[in-house]
Design an enzyme around this catalytic site. Structure first.
Site, PDB file in Angstrom:
ATOM      1  N   ASP A 111      -3.693  -4.759 -17.925  1.00  0.00           N
ATOM      2  CA  ASP A 111      -2.654  -3.753 -18.204  1.00  0.00           C
ATOM      3  C   ASP A 111      -2.770  -3.199 -19.621  1.00  0.00           C
ATOM      4  O   ASP A 111      -1.762  -3.019 -20.312  1.00  0.00           O
ATOM      5  CB  ASP A 111      -1.245  -4.373 -18.004  1.00  0.00           C
ATOM      6  CG  ASP A 111      -1.037  -4.848 -16.574  1.00  0.00           C
ATOM      7  OD1 ASP A 111      -1.604  -4.229 -15.662  1.00  0.00           O
ATOM      8  OD2 ASP A 111      -0.311  -5.835 -16.378  1.00  0.00           O
ATOM      9  N   MET A 115      -4.250  -7.178  -6.458  1.00  0.00           N
ATOM     10  CA  MET A 115      -3.742  -8.336  -7.189  1.00  0.00           C
ATOM     11  C   MET A 115      -4.861  -9.267  -7.655  1.00  0.00           C
ATOM     12  O   MET A 115      -4.783 -10.484  -7.463  1.00  0.00           O
ATOM     13  CB  MET A 115      -2.742  -9.101  -6.312  1.00  0.00           C
ATOM     14  CG  MET A 115      -1.569  -8.251  -5.851  1.00  0.00           C
ATOM     15  SD  MET A 115      -0.665  -7.518  -7.222  1.00  0.00           S
ATOM     16  CE  MET A 115       0.233  -8.954  -7.761  1.00  0.00           C
ATOM     17  N   HIS A 120       1.046   0.622 -13.267  1.00  0.00           N
ATOM     18  CA  HIS A 120       1.812  -0.586 -13.584  1.00  0.00           C
ATOM     19  C   HIS A 120       3.296  -0.219 -13.596  1.00  0.00           C
ATOM     20  O   HIS A 120       3.668   0.799 -14.197  1.00  0.00           O
ATOM     21  CB  HIS A 120       1.373  -1.135 -14.950  1.00  0.00           C
ATOM     22  CG  HIS A 120       2.093  -2.383 -15.322  1.00  0.00           C
ATOM     23  ND1 HIS A 120       1.828  -3.597 -14.714  1.00  0.00           N
ATOM     24  CD2 HIS A 120       3.105  -2.618 -16.191  1.00  0.00           C
ATOM     25  CE1 HIS A 120       2.644  -4.511 -15.214  1.00  0.00           C
ATOM     26  NE2 HIS A 120       3.425  -3.938 -16.107  1.00  0.00           N
ATOM     27  N   GLY A 177       0.778  -1.237   0.000  1.00  0.00           N
ATOM     28  CA  GLY A 177       0.000   0.000   0.000  1.00  0.00           C
ATOM     29  C   GLY A 177       0.810   1.288   0.000  1.00  0.00           C
ATOM     30  O   GLY A 177       0.325   2.322   0.456  1.00  0.00           O
ATOM     31  N   SER A 178       2.020   1.252  -0.557  1.00  0.00           N
ATOM     32  CA  SER A 178       2.820   2.487  -0.541  1.00  0.00           C
ATOM     33  C   SER A 178       2.247   3.522  -1.511  1.00  0.00           C
ATOM     34  O   SER A 178       2.328   4.728  -1.247  1.00  0.00           O
ATOM     35  CB  SER A 178       4.291   2.192  -0.839  1.00  0.00           C
ATOM     36  OG  SER A 178       4.487   1.864  -2.190  1.00  0.00           O
ATOM     37  N   GLN A 214       8.917   7.116  -8.610  1.00  0.00           N
ATOM     38  CA  GLN A 214       8.162   7.792  -9.680  1.00  0.00           C
ATOM     39  C   GLN A 214       6.679   7.484  -9.599  1.00  0.00           C
ATOM     40  O   GLN A 214       5.837   8.346  -9.848  1.00  0.00           O
ATOM     41  CB  GLN A 214       8.700   7.372 -11.057  1.00  0.00           C
ATOM     42  CG  GLN A 214      10.099   7.866 -11.345  1.00  0.00           C
ATOM     43  CD  GLN A 214      10.181   9.385 -11.309  1.00  0.00           C
ATOM     44  OE1 GLN A 214       9.335  10.067 -11.885  1.00  0.00           O
ATOM     45  NE2 GLN A 214      11.163   9.900 -10.611  1.00  0.00           N
ATOM     46  N   LEU A 265     -10.294  -7.993 -12.547  1.00  0.00           N
ATOM     47  CA  LEU A 265     -11.656  -7.517 -12.320  1.00  0.00           C
ATOM     48  C   LEU A 265     -12.594  -8.057 -13.396  1.00  0.00           C
ATOM     49  O   LEU A 265     -12.213  -8.160 -14.565  1.00  0.00           O
ATOM     50  CB  LEU A 265     -11.677  -5.994 -12.334  1.00  0.00           C
ATOM     51  CG  LEU A 265     -10.935  -5.348 -11.152  1.00  0.00           C
ATOM     52  CD1 LEU A 265     -10.658  -3.884 -11.429  1.00  0.00           C
ATOM     53  CD2 LEU A 265     -11.727  -5.513  -9.863  1.00  0.00           C
TER      54      LEU A 265
END
Ligand code: GRF
Length: 200
Positions: free
Chosen positions: A144, A89, A108, A12-13, A172, A92
């Protein structure tokens, strides 16, 4: 104030970086709810510590569509404007994605369309690329693959390990995710084919 719903499964960073930017006003939004499919996600603890509503909706043993419906109901209850995938992870279901058209963002850790899927930083490092980076994109029904909103590039050094490279990319990620959320929330953009036009 626009509201975000964050889905995560682990550390969760990215969520924490977004939450800090919301708290400081750098990002004019509030996080309505954090949802994890995993009880042991560190991101849930972070949310509790920061006083942000957070719930676990366990996925094990639940059919995908049914789990996604529970998650969507929770997001609707929290009246979120955007759904932010931050290390979620799980794939959906189409019905979940259709429930939030052009309102789901993902980050991503590679320069898509290169290196989709798991362990992207390791894939890139192993391939021997000279630059790497991260991509924020709308989520569509393939993995993705949705229209690209932003990318950031970092150099790859010969002394890098995959882990060192992943750290450089992560710094970033923490920056471009909030910036991109702000741009999407501001509106005025449109999608032409695969291209997102902000009218810059
Ligand atoms: C990040 O590398 C992100 O790009 C990917 O999953 C990871 C999540 O990290 N989608 P964290 O949970 O935000 O620290």
């Amino acid at each position: 104030m626009k509201r975000l719903g964050v889905l995560l499964s682990g550390r969760g960073s990215n969520f924490e970086a977004i939450a800090r930017n919301c708290a400081s006003g750098t990002l004019q939004a509030e996080i309505g709810v954090v949802i994890s499919n995993r009880e042991d996600a560190v991101g849930l603890e972070t949310a509790h510590r920061m006083g942000i509503p957070a719930v676990c909706i366990p996925a094990r043993g639940v059919e995908r569509q049914q789990h996604d419906a529970l998650v969507a109901a929770e997001l609707d209850r929290a009246q979120v404007d955007l759904v932010i995938l931050a290390g979620y992870m799980r794939i959906l279901s189409a019905s979940f994605i259709q429930h939030f058209p052009n309102r789901i963002l993902n980050i991503h850790p590679a320069l898509l369309p290169a290196f989709p899927g798991l362990d992207a930083q390791h894939q890139a490092w192993e391939y021997g690329v000279r630059v790497a980076g991260c991509t924020v994109h709308f989520v569509d029904e393939k993995m993705d693959s949705g229209p690209i909103l932003a990318q950031a590039v970092v150099p790859v050094m010969e002394s890098d390990t995959a882990a060192v490279l992943a750290e450089r990319i992560l710094a970033q990620e923490h920056q471009i995710y909030s910036e991109t959320i702000a741009k999407v929330l501001a509106g005025g953009w449109r999608i032409e084919g695969r291209r997102v036009l902000f009218g810059e």
